[in-house]
Scaffold this active site. Structure first.
Site, mmCIF file in Angstrom:
data_model
loop_
_atom_site.group_PDB
_atom_site.id
_atom_site.type_symbol
_atom_site.label_atom_id
_atom_site.label_comp_id
_atom_site.label_asym_id
_atom_site.label_seq_id
_atom_site.Cartn_x
_atom_site.Cartn_y
_atom_site.Cartn_z
ATOM 1 N N GLY A 198 0.795 -1.218 0.000
ATOM 2 C CA GLY A 198 0.000 0.000 0.000
ATOM 3 C C GLY A 198 0.825 1.263 0.000
ATOM 4 O O GLY A 198 0.309 2.347 -0.221
ATOM 5 N N LYS A 199 2.136 1.130 0.304
ATOM 6 C CA LYS A 199 3.048 2.277 0.367
ATOM 7 C C LYS A 199 2.431 3.403 1.206
ATOM 8 O O LYS A 199 2.471 4.578 0.838
ATOM 9 C CB LYS A 199 3.423 2.751 -1.034
ATOM 10 C CG LYS A 199 4.113 1.639 -1.843
ATOM 11 C CD LYS A 199 4.385 2.044 -3.263
ATOM 12 C CE LYS A 199 5.120 0.939 -4.017
ATOM 13 N NZ LYS A 199 4.296 -0.280 -4.231
ATOM 14 N N ARG A 200 1.876 3.024 2.338
ATOM 15 C CA ARG A 200 1.174 3.972 3.186
ATOM 16 C C ARG A 200 2.156 4.863 3.949
ATOM 17 O O ARG A 200 3.266 4.467 4.270
ATOM 18 C CB ARG A 200 0.282 3.224 4.187
ATOM 19 C CG ARG A 200 -0.890 2.496 3.544
ATOM 20 C CD ARG A 200 -1.794 3.493 2.820
ATOM 21 N NE ARG A 200 -3.063 2.904 2.445
ATOM 22 C CZ ARG A 200 -3.421 2.578 1.213
ATOM 23 N NH1 ARG A 200 -2.563 2.753 0.221
ATOM 24 N NH2 ARG A 200 -4.603 2.074 0.938
#
Length: 314
Positions: free
Chosen positions: A105-107
């Protein structure tokens, strides 16, 4: 600890690769789409149900030969609520099959917002006083370090509390990554080297019994020369390597992210496995109805390809 479980599954299956589940509806064989559209309509629910069934077929075909899957959230979010349900069910099904789940998600954000992201994917969400619930319950999550330690610490805290892992973006596989990641600092180091040093320091207290940390890094297969530099900096971080296969990365490229013990990295392939039934190598062997057998064959080929390159490295 996440990293220890990951390593044990890699050793058990003799396979340092992960299957990326990044499905577009056009990847799904027509017989699945037609059935789901007939049941649910040509809408987001029909598409999401087709994707979920597609994912389950692939998971069934590879769960005994790979240690983990990596669903990319964007491919589910674009189908709205129904897509996120498909993401949830995909994660749940993969875990039931004994696979680790790396949510891609590369949050990132800061403070309480970062904590909310971490609670959703790694930790638990508070419902009421004394009541909390694991929501997506992934085993690991990709995160973006651009906001500094304020945006990373909530994820690290949940890694410690819930035995989870994160993979921090260090050197990504896309062509334009150098616009920011290759900029030189006043000290003469590139941004990606500085981030790698931070990742190594952030993970110092999260080393498992094999000497590796659950605070890992993302280093793209398309930059093998940078991977050589980063492997020396990231002495204890496990490296997630995207870019193998359809993005152009080869087995000889990815070995630079490994250590000489054959550990230290896990390599992702998405389209080359999901769409194997459409490839020149497999399309004449496996019919569309047996697409999952082509996915299994490609996953095995990938395993042998990487293991062969690792053997040559020793």
């Amino acid at each position: 600890m996440f990293v220890d479980i990951l390593i044990e599954k890699i050793k058990e299956k003799n396979n340092p690769s992960v299957v990326g589940l990044d499905p577009k509806i056009e990847y799904v064989p027509s017989f699945i789409k037609e059935d789901m559209y007939k049941q649910y309509g040509k809408n987001s629910k029909g598409a999401a149900q087709a994707i979920l069934l597609f994912n389950k077929y692939i998971i069934d075909a590879v769960y005994d030969i790979v240690p983990a899957v990596k669903p990319q959230l964007a491919y589910y979010e674009m189908y709205g609520l129904e897509g996120m349900k498909a993401f949830y069910e995909t994660c749940k099904y993969a875990k039931e099959k004994g696979l680790l789940v790396i949510a891609d998600g590369k949050r990132n954000d800061i403070g309480s917002t970062a904590q909310c992201y971490s609670s959703a994917y790694l930790g638990r969400t508070d419902i009421d006083e004394g009541v909390s619930e694991a929501v997506f319950d992934a085993d690991a999550l990709t995160v973006n370090p651009y906001l500094g330690v304020d945006g990373i610490k909530p994820f690290i805290d949940d890694c410690i509390k819930y035995d989870k892992g994160i993979f921090v973006l260090v050197k990504t596989s896309n062509k334009s990554s150098g616009q920011i990641q290759d900029i030189l600092t006043q000290e003469g180091k590139s941004i990606y080297e500085v981030v790698a040093e931070l990742v190594e320091s952030w993970g110092a207290s999260r080393k498992g019994k094999y000497g590796y940390s659950s605070i890992g890094a993302v280093v793209g297969a398309t930059y093998p020369n940078q991977a050589k530099i980063l492997r020396k900096i990231l002495k204890s971080a496990y490296i997630l390597v995207p870019g193998y296969g359809a993005q152009g990365g080869t087995a000889r490229d990815v070995v630079h992210s490994f250590n000489y013990d054959g550990l230290g990295a896990i390599v992702n392939a998405s389209r080359s496995i999901m769409c194997a039934y459409k490839s020149e190598q497999w399309k004449d062997i496996y019919s569309e109805e047996k697409f999952y057998e082509a996915s299994r064959a490609e996953a095995i080929r990938m395993r042998e390809d990487i293991n062969g390159a690792l053997s040559d490295m020793k």
